[in-house]
Design a protein around this motif. Sequence first.
Motif, short mmCIF file in Angstrom:
data_model
loop_
_atom_site.label_atom_id
_atom_site.label_comp_id
_atom_site.label_asym_id
_atom_site.label_seq_id
_atom_site.Cartn_x
_atom_site.Cartn_y
_atom_site.Cartn_z
N ALA A 53 37.21 53.15 31.24
CA ALA A 53 36.34 54.02 30.46
C ALA A 53 34.97 53.38 30.25
N ARG A 54 34.92 52.06 30.24
CA ARG A 54 33.64 51.36 30.03
C ARG A 54 32.96 50.99 31.35
N GLY A 55 33.52 51.44 32.47
CA GLY A 55 32.86 51.22 33.76
C GLY A 55 33.20 49.93 34.45
N PHE A 56 34.26 49.23 34.04
CA PHE A 56 34.66 47.99 34.70
C PHE A 56 35.28 48.29 36.06
N ARG A 57 35.07 47.38 37.00
CA ARG A 57 35.82 47.39 38.26
C ARG A 57 37.14 46.65 37.97
N ILE A 58 38.27 47.29 38.23
CA ILE A 58 39.56 46.71 37.88
C ILE A 58 40.17 46.02 39.10
N LEU A 59 40.58 44.79 38.90
CA LEU A 59 41.33 44.04 39.92
C LEU A 59 42.62 43.56 39.29
N ARG A 60 43.74 43.77 39.97
CA ARG A 60 45.04 43.46 39.40
C ARG A 60 45.81 42.48 40.28
N LEU A 61 46.67 41.69 39.63
CA LEU A 61 47.66 40.91 40.35
C LEU A 61 48.87 40.76 39.45
N VAL A 62 50.04 40.81 40.07
CA VAL A 62 51.30 40.75 39.33
C VAL A 62 52.19 39.71 39.97
N GLY A 63 52.71 38.79 39.16
CA GLY A 63 53.64 37.80 39.67
C GLY A 63 55.04 38.38 39.79
N VAL A 64 55.72 38.02 40.86
CA VAL A 64 57.10 38.44 41.10
C VAL A 64 57.93 37.17 41.30
N GLU A 65 59.02 37.05 40.53
CA GLU A 65 59.78 35.79 40.52
C GLU A 65 60.20 35.36 41.91
N SER A 66 60.68 36.28 42.73
CA SER A 66 61.16 35.90 44.06
C SER A 66 60.03 35.68 45.05
N GLU A 67 58.79 35.90 44.62
CA GLU A 67 57.64 35.77 45.53
C GLU A 67 56.91 34.45 45.34
N THR A 68 57.44 33.58 44.45
CA THR A 68 56.68 32.38 44.08
C THR A 68 56.49 31.40 45.23
N THR A 69 57.26 31.52 46.30
CA THR A 69 57.12 30.58 47.41
C THR A 69 56.21 31.09 48.51
N PHE A 70 55.69 32.29 48.39
CA PHE A 70 54.84 32.85 49.45
C PHE A 70 53.37 32.64 49.10
N PRO A 71 52.66 31.84 49.92
CA PRO A 71 51.31 31.41 49.54
C PRO A 71 50.31 32.55 49.45
N PHE A 72 49.55 32.52 48.37
CA PHE A 72 48.42 33.43 48.14
C PHE A 72 48.83 34.89 48.03
N ALA A 73 50.12 35.15 47.76
CA ALA A 73 50.56 36.55 47.63
C ALA A 73 49.86 37.22 46.45
N GLY A 74 49.82 36.54 45.31
CA GLY A 74 49.15 37.12 44.14
C GLY A 74 47.65 37.23 44.33
N LEU A 75 47.06 36.18 44.90
CA LEU A 75 45.61 36.19 45.10
C LEU A 75 45.19 37.35 46.01
N HIS A 76 45.98 37.62 47.05
CA HIS A 76 45.64 38.70 47.96
C HIS A 76 45.65 40.04 47.23
N GLN A 77 46.61 40.23 46.31
CA GLN A 77 46.61 41.46 45.50
C GLN A 77 45.27 41.63 44.79
N MET A 78 44.77 40.52 44.24
CA MET A 78 43.57 40.60 43.40
C MET A 78 42.31 40.90 44.21
N VAL A 79 42.13 40.21 45.32
CA VAL A 79 40.85 40.31 46.02
C VAL A 79 40.85 41.31 47.17
N ALA A 80 42.04 41.80 47.57
CA ALA A 80 42.08 42.72 48.70
C ALA A 80 41.16 43.92 48.53
N PRO A 81 41.07 44.54 47.32
CA PRO A 81 40.19 45.70 47.19
C PRO A 81 38.70 45.39 47.36
#
Length: 884
Positions: A53-81
Amino acid sequence: MGAAGLVGREREIAVLARLLERTPPSGAVLLMLGDPGIGKSVLLHEAESRGRARGFRILRLVGVESETTFPFAGLHQMVAPVLDRASQLPRPERDALLTAFGLVEGPPPEPCLIDLAVVDLLAAVAADRPVLVLADDVQWLDRQSHEVLTFVARRVHGPVVIIAVMRRGHTGPLLDAGFPELTVGGVDEDAAAQILSAHAPGLSPAEQRRIQREAQGNPLALRELPIGMTTVPHSGGLRPLTLSDRLERAFAGRGAELPSSTRDALLVAAVDPVDDLAEIIAGTSALRGEPVATEVFDPARAVGLVTVEEGRCTFLHPLMRSGILQAESLARHQAAHRALAHTLTDVYRRTWHRAQSIVGPDDRIADALEANAAHALSRGAVIAAINDLERSAQLTSWSALRGHRLLVAAGHAFGMGRDDIVHVLLQSAARTDLTDLDRARMEWLGEMFDHGMPRDAARVDELCDIAVRSARADPDLALDVLLGAAFRCYMADTGPAARARVLACVDRLPETADDPRHLATLALAEPVLRARQVIEALTRTSPADDGDALRVMSMAAHAVGHLALAADLLARSEAILRSQGRLGLLSHVLTMQALTHVLRGDLVRAADAAEEGKRLAAETGQPLWETGTLVCDVLLKALVGDTQGALRRATEAELHDARGRNAMLSLLQLARGLVSLAAGRNRDAYRTLRGVFDLADPSFHRAERFISLMFLADAAVRAGHREDARGLVAELEVTARETLSPLHLINLSYARAVLAADEDAEDCYLAALRQDLSNWPYAHAKVELAYGSWLRRQGRVRQARPLLTSAQTTFDRIGALPGGDEARLELRAMGAPIDWPESSAERWRQITELSALRLVDDEIAERLGLRAAVVAMYRERARPDTPR
């Protein structure tokens, strides 16, 4: 869950609203902490709505317990857009980031270069409109993404807001970074009753009271426990169930009532790090040995465990995933992993699932995991590579190879500055049958992990023995070990026999003579007797584009006192390491730069280097270099006149990590001596500084003592110990006769002049000034001040005045207020006008305020750590007719 999560959350919503309304230009960070199901994710969704509502560009990342060994999985969620903006990054950063994601081929990127790329990418996006980064379940992020998020949060600039959510009871770099926290607790009784009435209206009053008591204000529990009241088994008196246990059991109980095919599909979804529906269906089909369709999830959707839409299968809450896993046996987990491995084409992920599907050794999978580690390193995912190597070692049947893989992993952890990981891996490696060469590697890593913490000369002998045994098979490793031994010799006084042993060993490695580590070993082991050899070698060669080699060479130059050469090498190393994003090594360079600048007299640059070096050392987990910047700060405070700050920080440094390290204690002792000199406590100053030259004193150091020599000479003259100091200078003249060290020669020439009889003094002062002092502004001003003061005492005022004026100007320019005040006292004694630098304003204010309390000069001097004559001079400044 959305409505239930926001009932009774007025306080938390207000905090989020203020954060988004008042976003500072430099950005902001907030960490939300709370128990599972407490409503953190719902609050994050509320923040997202308000941000949009205030005009922010939203970037999200979510941790998944079984995904903790896969490198940069969370980071890719955040910056992919916003990855299309990567073209705006400097090329080294862009290449590092794209290589990390496997989008381009290139050399393994430095992890810190990836960090910097994300910082600059967010800044580029924020230049158009503010950015809101929402990170959920940070505790389950893969380690690489967690580290990057923490780095970005520390360095965020521009209108970027980061709101991160983390479960209480977990640890991690983001939690340890000290960001502002918002603790999300249970809702009050009125809100709890409102939530319960909305979701379970048919409960009896007794049932309502029971649920409210067990839910403890947790919105998820208030909604879910009524559904599972009849399916949740009791603990049988073994231990009280936590609320998370009860919720997991409630979800598991809900799953237990489903058809077997649906239970299989839920298990595959729970062990699969990604939520791709087609992949999960394929894995379920392999697990069951028959085809299944997406409708297999319909029963799970009906009871509210998962959502299936847009090709994704997602658990509605992490506790639902963990509840399903808790309900299944280890054998079933392994079967699900095998089924997924059977269907996957991605080699990296297939190998990971195969490794999770077995217990006990399997050398084929161990070899495949080692290849996984190489792949992770090629993308800059060092933590993932370490994890792969550690698991590979666990599956390796041959003990020696198991130990080797653990040591390789430890080497990568050492390169990152992760001492905690190094320690664990070395402990595991020590329990294997290592080869002689690998045992040498373990000893070297242990030495580096210990940061050269001094013990005794016996340890230096041990390291030399290891180097001798490894030299034929691996001269490179032998040189590393000897450099560690030499560093130990430099940091502490290990004695002449230990130093000689290191020199004898490195001299037997002629094939490494051109290696910067060879020179650094000579310089650190014997910084006085080998100074000429090291300086001549350093001036003959210098690598043009190797930042680490330049760093090691600068260490050698600094150790032998050629600070101008050290400064040049450090500047070149800094530029290269910055461009490569090698922040761990950059902290070493900045610490050495800070001390080099302090000793030469460039105090402003010293302060900047020390501040950044301390921050980087803390961020990269290097306590020794953090202590080094602290020691620099102590000496800096003493030279600029912050006497109380210098004493306070000196005590802090000794408690922090300096105890037992003669090189650091020597500089701290010098700072204390400077404080005593500034206060006119000349006997105390001489006694303090004399300890630096006493072999039995903890602050004695063969090379660092030369730094204190000019100040010892000042204290000796003022305290009446001229003869003792002359004898000491004569001894040092013999010691340093063959050295080319500018630091040694400049300090000796100053002390020689100050301590000389009047009939010899002028020749000594002129000889001191004939030296090349162009790179030594502080020393140059000291010589001018001492010579000008001597001329004034001889009645040669006309000759004294330009020297004293020049000294005052230099001291004021570099910020050395005590030196400037000494020059002003001399000029005042001649009746000459006095100039006052801006840096003197604070001292003048303090003296004026204390004067208003009717304190006399001696009392003010005692409070501020000054001489009474300095106080009187500042009090005169307040008179209208006093020159300014």
